[in-house]
Write a protein that holds these residues in place. Sequence first.
Motif, PDB file in Angstrom:
ATOM      1  N   ARG A  43       0.825  -1.201   0.000  1.00  0.00           N
ATOM      2  CA  ARG A  43       0.000   0.000   0.000  1.00  0.00           C
ATOM      3  C   ARG A  43       0.863   1.257   0.000  1.00  0.00           C
ATOM      4  O   ARG A  43       0.571   2.223  -0.715  1.00  0.00           O
ATOM      5  N   SER A  44       1.917   1.238   0.783  1.00  0.00           N
ATOM      6  CA  SER A  44       2.830   2.388   0.810  1.00  0.00           C
ATOM      7  C   SER A  44       3.446   2.616  -0.568  1.00  0.00           C
ATOM      8  O   SER A  44       3.587   3.763  -1.027  1.00  0.00           O
ATOM      9  N   SER A  45       3.788   1.526  -1.244  1.00  0.00           N
ATOM     10  CA  SER A  45       4.343   1.622  -2.592  1.00  0.00           C
ATOM     11  C   SER A  45       3.315   2.198  -3.556  1.00  0.00           C
ATOM     12  O   SER A  45       3.639   3.066  -4.387  1.00  0.00           O
ATOM     13  N   MET A  46       2.061   1.752  -3.430  1.00  0.00           N
ATOM     14  CA  MET A  46       1.002   2.256  -4.308  1.00  0.00           C
ATOM     15  C   MET A  46       0.717   3.725  -4.039  1.00  0.00           C
ATOM     16  O   MET A  46       0.448   4.489  -4.967  1.00  0.00           O
ATOM     17  N   PHE A  47       0.759   4.142  -2.774  1.00  0.00           N
ATOM     18  CA  PHE A  47       0.576   5.559  -2.454  1.00  0.00           C
ATOM     19  C   PHE A  47       1.614   6.399  -3.190  1.00  0.00           C
ATOM     20  O   PHE A  47       1.295   7.436  -3.784  1.00  0.00           O
ATOM     21  N   CYS A  48       2.848   5.945  -3.137  1.00  0.00           N
ATOM     22  CA  CYS A  48       3.951   6.666  -3.766  1.00  0.00           C
ATOM     23  C   CYS A  48       3.796   6.708  -5.286  1.00  0.00           C
ATOM     24  O   CYS A  48       3.924   7.758  -5.912  1.00  0.00           O
ATOM     25  N   LYS A  49       3.487   5.557  -5.882  1.00  0.00           N
ATOM     26  CA  LYS A  49       3.391   5.464  -7.344  1.00  0.00           C
ATOM     27  C   LYS A  49       2.196   6.230  -7.913  1.00  0.00           C
ATOM     28  O   LYS A  49       2.266   6.755  -9.027  1.00  0.00           O
ATOM     29  N   THR A  50       1.092   6.274  -7.163  1.00  0.00           N
ATOM     30  CA  THR A  50      -0.135   6.895  -7.680  1.00  0.00           C
ATOM     31  C   THR A  50      -0.320   8.330  -7.196  1.00  0.00           C
ATOM     32  O   THR A  50      -1.210   9.031  -7.674  1.00  0.00           O
TER      33      THR A  50
END
Length: 215
Positions: free
Chosen positions: A188-195
């Motif tokens: 989720r942290s990765s998705m927050f960053c990417k999106t």
Amino acid sequence: MQPRKLKTLLVDDHMLFLDGLESILQSYEELELLPSVTKGKEALEIISNNTVDFIITDLNLPDINGVDLILKIKKEKPQIPILVLSMNCDRRDVKSILNAESEGFILKISGKKELWKAINKIINGGTYYSSEITSIMIEILKNKSVNKHNINLTTREIEILDLICKEYSNKEISEKLFISISTIETHRSSMFCKTGSKNVVGLVRYAVENELVVW
């Protein structure tokens, strides 16, 4: 050792409704109810000076518009999840709540069972919108003119994102995909960053706008 109860703030301008809501939530073991308030400014003062883990609020408040209250809370304490309880569900209200990125929105005509379901989803890292709200949200997001992003999410991240959009909690995702909750949080942290999203609601908006999920 029992887990710490979530300090929960109720905000509504009708005392009779607050009394009824407090009575319902007294039996919810995960929550510790803070003194309820009837005005947005009172809520902001409590949030600034105390630990608050979860908020349930109406949209119609006597001093501050409910959407403005949510925006102020998200600016000051973005980690606090918010559930909106309202009598209204017109397109304008739903669009405003979507833009404010509240984690949940259900109607006051909902029963106790749906209220508890919404709370359980949200305090476990998910989102919850009643069916009436969801249908309007989908219409708003799919009709929104956006520039599609270059999708750089991994297959696993898209898989998790799909379940988030289907209102699975972290615990439910963990059980379905056979991965730990800490692994889910990492994704989720990765998705927050990417999106470029700030919270779960932002991820849902990204997923629908970019047609990553069928919702």
